[in-house]
Design a protein around this motif. Structure first.
Motif, mmCIF file in Angstrom:
data_model
loop_
_atom_site.group_PDB
_atom_site.id
_atom_site.type_symbol
_atom_site.label_atom_id
_atom_site.label_comp_id
_atom_site.label_asym_id
_atom_site.label_seq_id
_atom_site.Cartn_x
_atom_site.Cartn_y
_atom_site.Cartn_z
ATOM 1 N N ARG A 580 3.826 4.796 -6.023
ATOM 2 C CA ARG A 580 2.680 5.196 -5.210
ATOM 3 C C ARG A 580 2.509 4.253 -4.009
ATOM 4 O O ARG A 580 2.173 4.713 -2.915
ATOM 5 C CB ARG A 580 1.411 5.204 -6.063
ATOM 6 C CG ARG A 580 0.147 5.606 -5.303
ATOM 7 C CD ARG A 580 0.189 7.008 -4.741
ATOM 8 N NE ARG A 580 0.196 8.020 -5.772
ATOM 9 C CZ ARG A 580 -0.908 8.551 -6.306
ATOM 10 N NH1 ARG A 580 -2.101 8.179 -5.894
ATOM 11 N NH2 ARG A 580 -0.807 9.477 -7.246
ATOM 12 N N ALA A 581 2.752 2.985 -4.199
ATOM 13 C CA ALA A 581 2.626 2.042 -3.081
ATOM 14 C C ALA A 581 3.609 2.379 -1.969
ATOM 15 O O ALA A 581 3.275 2.270 -0.775
ATOM 16 C CB ALA A 581 2.845 0.613 -3.584
ATOM 17 N N PHE A 582 4.818 2.769 -2.344
ATOM 18 C CA PHE A 582 5.818 3.145 -1.339
ATOM 19 C C PHE A 582 5.354 4.369 -0.560
ATOM 20 O O PHE A 582 5.436 4.401 0.674
ATOM 21 C CB PHE A 582 7.159 3.431 -2.026
ATOM 22 C CG PHE A 582 8.236 3.885 -1.085
ATOM 23 C CD1 PHE A 582 8.917 2.972 -0.292
ATOM 24 C CD2 PHE A 582 8.561 5.235 -0.980
ATOM 25 C CE1 PHE A 582 9.913 3.400 0.587
ATOM 26 C CE2 PHE A 582 9.547 5.666 -0.112
ATOM 27 C CZ PHE A 582 10.231 4.748 0.674
ATOM 28 N N GLU A 583 4.857 5.385 -1.253
ATOM 29 C CA GLU A 583 4.354 6.582 -0.566
ATOM 30 C C GLU A 583 3.270 6.207 0.445
ATOM 31 O O GLU A 583 3.300 6.673 1.601
ATOM 32 C CB GLU A 583 3.760 7.561 -1.574
ATOM 33 C CG GLU A 583 4.739 8.174 -2.535
ATOM 34 C CD GLU A 583 4.048 9.050 -3.554
ATOM 35 O OE1 GLU A 583 4.744 9.757 -4.276
ATOM 36 O OE2 GLU A 583 2.787 9.043 -3.610
ATOM 37 N N ASP A 584 2.323 5.409 0.000
ATOM 38 C CA ASP A 584 1.206 5.049 0.881
ATOM 39 C C ASP A 584 1.701 4.298 2.116
ATOM 40 O O ASP A 584 1.215 4.521 3.232
ATOM 41 C CB ASP A 584 0.195 4.191 0.112
ATOM 42 C CG ASP A 584 -0.515 4.975 -0.988
ATOM 43 O OD1 ASP A 584 -0.481 6.228 -0.946
ATOM 44 O OD2 ASP A 584 -1.084 4.337 -1.905
ATOM 45 N N ARG A 585 2.669 3.394 1.911
ATOM 46 C CA ARG A 585 3.187 2.629 3.046
ATOM 47 C C ARG A 585 3.923 3.527 4.034
ATOM 48 O O ARG A 585 3.769 3.388 5.255
ATOM 49 C CB ARG A 585 4.120 1.530 2.542
ATOM 50 C CG ARG A 585 4.589 0.599 3.676
ATOM 51 C CD ARG A 585 5.369 -0.579 3.149
ATOM 52 N NE ARG A 585 6.714 -0.234 2.699
ATOM 53 C CZ ARG A 585 7.093 -0.198 1.441
ATOM 54 N NH1 ARG A 585 6.227 -0.480 0.466
ATOM 55 N NH2 ARG A 585 8.333 0.116 1.117
ATOM 56 N N VAL A 586 4.710 4.472 3.535
ATOM 57 C CA VAL A 586 5.464 5.387 4.405
ATOM 58 C C VAL A 586 4.519 6.177 5.294
ATOM 59 O O VAL A 586 4.729 6.301 6.511
ATOM 60 C CB VAL A 586 6.336 6.329 3.552
ATOM 61 C CG1 VAL A 586 6.844 7.511 4.387
ATOM 62 C CG2 VAL A 586 7.502 5.571 2.950
ATOM 63 N N LEU A 587 3.472 6.728 4.714
ATOM 64 C CA LEU A 587 2.550 7.557 5.489
ATOM 65 C C LEU A 587 1.739 6.710 6.463
ATOM 66 O O LEU A 587 1.468 7.140 7.592
ATOM 67 C CB LEU A 587 1.629 8.323 4.547
ATOM 68 C CG LEU A 587 2.336 9.304 3.605
ATOM 69 C CD1 LEU A 587 1.318 10.059 2.763
ATOM 70 C CD2 LEU A 587 3.190 10.298 4.392
ATOM 71 N N GLU A 589 2.735 3.870 7.913
ATOM 72 C CA GLU A 589 3.607 3.451 9.007
ATOM 73 C C GLU A 589 3.905 4.599 9.969
ATOM 74 O O GLU A 589 4.116 4.362 11.164
ATOM 75 C CB GLU A 589 4.917 2.891 8.438
ATOM 76 C CG GLU A 589 4.730 1.542 7.743
ATOM 77 C CD GLU A 589 5.998 1.037 7.072
ATOM 78 O OE1 GLU A 589 6.990 1.812 7.025
ATOM 79 O OE2 GLU A 589 5.998 -0.111 6.578
ATOM 80 N N ALA A 590 3.892 5.819 9.462
ATOM 81 C CA ALA A 590 4.104 6.984 10.325
ATOM 82 C C ALA A 590 2.833 7.387 11.061
ATOM 83 O O ALA A 590 2.873 8.253 11.951
ATOM 84 C CB ALA A 590 4.607 8.161 9.503
ATOM 85 N N GLY A 591 1.698 6.776 10.702
ATOM 86 C CA GLY A 591 0.426 7.153 11.298
ATOM 87 C C GLY A 591 -0.087 8.483 10.799
ATOM 88 O O GLY A 591 -0.923 9.117 11.459
#
Length: 697
Positions: A580-587, A589-591
């Motif tokens: 879940r942390a990875f998903e949150d970071r990806v979104l 960083e993409a704004g």
């Protein structure tokens, strides 16, 4: 060969080779799969050791005609696993997934076969279709590791087997999630807003679980019932249950470790094959030029969608503020207030539409009628033929000249064990000219599956508008198979790049909105009265209504898929909490992280990306829609005859001849250009979806 008593040992003698599902057991499938792999290995060995110079007949045709028994067994096994399910079939999948992966590798890693194709590729006298097939196969050999040394090939085989097992495990766990996940309650008021049939289904499901009611979750994040449930606490609890699937509450459905295992294996495999990442491996054979082009498309569309969401949120917040039962707008409330806003702006109430959208009429007078108008085909019920379930109904498909095209099977209802969502699959695949021992052109048996709620006994099945679109979408895939007219089986029907396969299905959705088609199927279930004229116009306007939310939730999921499959092995999170942390970071960083819009799928229940089929390829739905946007304009412009919007035989025949029948017998984008006359412009999707953000030019 399997025992002659095995119903899969030879092609079925039922019409069009429809498998005799009543006779087929898991033991029959196991035997046919094992014998089918052995038989095809022997066929490949004979081709590889043929002392004669490679020719089209002794190499390309021979390979294309190999594996008939295995194809029969796999098609039936997958159909029964997806549409019937159950522990026996799940165990069969877990057993054979690594064996089938090893079997595929036996072909792609065979340097002898590769050299035969290389020799053919050097010839200048091949016809265009054969040259294209040979060129693609050479690239596939090279992409999939034929040039590796013995040690690396052994490592690749190990990884492929582990990947297949992990994907089967993910598939099984996601199916278990669908059986178990939902919201239970004991306060009768919690069902307020559901129609009578929906409330009764919830009460029956609840009684089986010791509660007053139970609302099951569908395969995606935001649940359809959120649009009508009156109480905010019910909507929010339902969304929370949906998003938490696979996150560890139940060890039998926890998928986090499997997600990380799959990502790690795919990254390791990509490095072994000489690619930067798994996305680069996957996209080497797609129509979009590479991962960066796919990401650029997603970001461009996603930013426009996010701007539209922000504008729409102000309107929804106003409605939420006026709601005495509400306490402000949250993510779970978006569908509810959007439905109210649709009613306010367009005069269309989603629930009021349902009596006009009866399943049988949608299929017969909508989906089938539109296809007949475009392509001249006819659909005739074959009630004496049965599928894998009493729900599965069979039609014979015939061309305009009366010649047969195959059988269509419709299986639209949800039931325990069935996979979630909607899909098309080839029960009997279409084939090419056929020069092998079984000979002749094989006509397909093609199924459409969905998970519509079953009505009460004696009551009609009434659909939502989204479910109507699903019916048109899946039949677009079916038409792609029925119209196949290629020389080689490997190129037939939907055997096209993943980022092209969704184009015919999305294109077929346009006919649901066509006034003439809508006028035939949208009639009141009790009175036969046509849909009110003002609602017809409003439905057309509604095609782009709410697209900010729908587009952003899709782009978020596609970016999550993309980001997982761009990782190097050392970049992968090390523990389950990192998913879940990875998903949150990806979104972030993409704004494109948004507090009111959850991704359409979280990784823990993202079957497209992790159960096989669309890994690093979920973007393809959006790229296909770019092509669709252009083709819709072609229908409404150059292909139209007067005011018919392109709903005519000439337009249908052009699309069929130049694109649908071609499969992968030439560059699919060449087929697209043959219809439209030009390349696709990615900006067209923004216009089609009515997005108002800064990326629109």
């Amino acid at each position: 060969m399997p025992d002659p008593s095995n119903p899969l040992s030879l092609p079925s003698d039922l019409p069009f080779g429809l498998p005799d599902f009543a006779r087929i057991t898991p033991a029959h499938l196991e035997e046919a799969l094992r014998e089918g792999m052995a038989a095809q290995r022997a066929e490949w060995e004979a081709i590889a050791t043929d002392p004669h110079e490679p020719t089209v007949e002794n190499t390309v045709v021979a390979v294309d005609e190999s594996g008939r028994l295995l194809e029969r067994a796999q098609s039936v096994a997958w159909t029964m696993l997806a549409s019937v399910g159950g522990p026996e079939l799940e165990r069969l999948q877990e057993t054979f997934a690594p064996l089938l992966a090893e079997h595929a590798g036996a072909f792609t890693l065979d340097a002898r076969l590769y050299r035969r194709y290389l020799a053919l590729a050097a010839r200048e006298d091949l016809d265009a279709e054969t040259a294209w097939a040979v060129e693609r196969q050479v690239r596939a050999f090279e992409r999939l590791g034929v040039g590796l040394d013995d040690a690396d090939q052994a490592a690749l085989r190990r990884i492929d087997a582990q990947l297949a097992s992990a994907q089967a495990d993910m598939d099984t766990r996601i199916t278990r999630q669908l059986r178990a996940t939902g919201l239970e309650g004991d306060d009768p008021d919690g069902l307020d807003g559901l129609d009578a049939a929906g409330a009764e289904r919830a009460r029956q499901a609840g009684a089986a679980r010791g509660h007053a009611w139970f609302i099951p979750c569908r395969n995606f994040t935001t649940q359809l019932d959120q649009a009508v449930l009156t109480h905010p606490e019910t909507r929010r609890a339902l969304l929370a249950r949906s998003e938490e699937r696979g996150n560890g509450e139940d060890p039998g459905t926890d998928t986090r470790a499997t997600v990380l295992r799959l990502v790690g294996l795919r990254a390791e495999r990509a490095r072994l094959l000489g690619f930067a990442d798994h996305a680069s491996v996957v996209m080497d054979g797609e129509t979009v030029p590479g991962p960066e082009a796919a990401r650029e498309l997603l970001l461009r569309v996603g930013r426009a969608a996010a701007s539209t969401v922000d504008e729409d949120a102000a309107d929804l917040a106003r409605l939420a503020a006026d709601d005495a039962d509400g306490d402000g707008l949250q993510a779970a409330d978006w569908p509810y207030y959007e439905n109210l806003l649709r009613r306010e702006r367009l005069g269309v109430d989603a629930e009021a539409l349902r009596p006009y959208l009866q399943l049988d009429r949608v299929i017969e007078d909508g989906v089938f009628w539109a296809a007949g108008r475009l392509y001249g085909i006819t659909m005739t019920r074959r009630p004496e033929l049965r599928g894998w379930s009493p729900d599965a109904r069979v039609w014979e498909v015939r061309d305009a000249d009366g010649s047969a095209l195959g059988l269509f099977v419709g299986d639209w209802f949800a039931r325990p064990g069935k996979q979630g969502g909607a899909w098309m699959n080839e029960v009997v695949a279409p084939a090419g000219e056929g020069t092998g021992p079984e000979g002749g052109r094989t006509l397909p048996v093609i199924a459409n599956n969905a998970n519509f709620a079953r009505p009460a006994p004696g009551q009609p099945t009434l659909l939502t508008w989204d479910e109507v679109i699903t019916c048109f979408h899946e039949f677009g895939h079916a038409l792609h198979g029925f119209f196949s007219a290629t020389r080689y089986r490997e190129d037939a029907g939907t055997n096209v790049p993943r980022d092209f396969v969704e184009m015919p299905s999305q294109l077929n959705e346009m006919w649901a909105y066509h006034p003439e088609v809508l006028g035939r199927f949208a009639r009141h279930v009790d009175t036969g009265e046509a849909l009110p004229e003002q609602w017809r116009a409003a439905l057309e306007d509604s095609a782009s209504f709410g697209q900010g939310f729908q587009t952003l939730e899709f782009v978020q999921a596609a970016l999550i898929d993309h980001a997982w499959h761009r990782l190097a092995p050392q970049e992968i999170p090390t523990g389950p909490r990192g998913v879940r942390a990875f998903e949150d970071r990806v979104l972030a960083e993409a704004g494109l992280a948004h507090p009111l819009v959850p991704p359409r799928y979280r990784s823990t229940y993202f079957a497209h990306a992790f159960a096989g089929g669309y890994d690093a390829g979920y973007y393809s739905y959006m790229w296909a829609e770019v092509l669709v946007a252009e083709l819709e304009q072609w229908f409404r412009g150059p292909a139209a005859r007067g005011e018919d919007g392109g709903l005519n035989r000439q337009a249908g025949e052009t699309l069929r001849r130049e694109l649908l029948s071609r499969g992968n017998s030439r560059d699919p984008l060449a087929s697209f250009r043959a219809v439209c006359g030009h390349d696709a412009d990615p900006a067209s999707i923004l216009i089609r979806r009515g997005l108002r953000g800064p990326s629109v030019r």
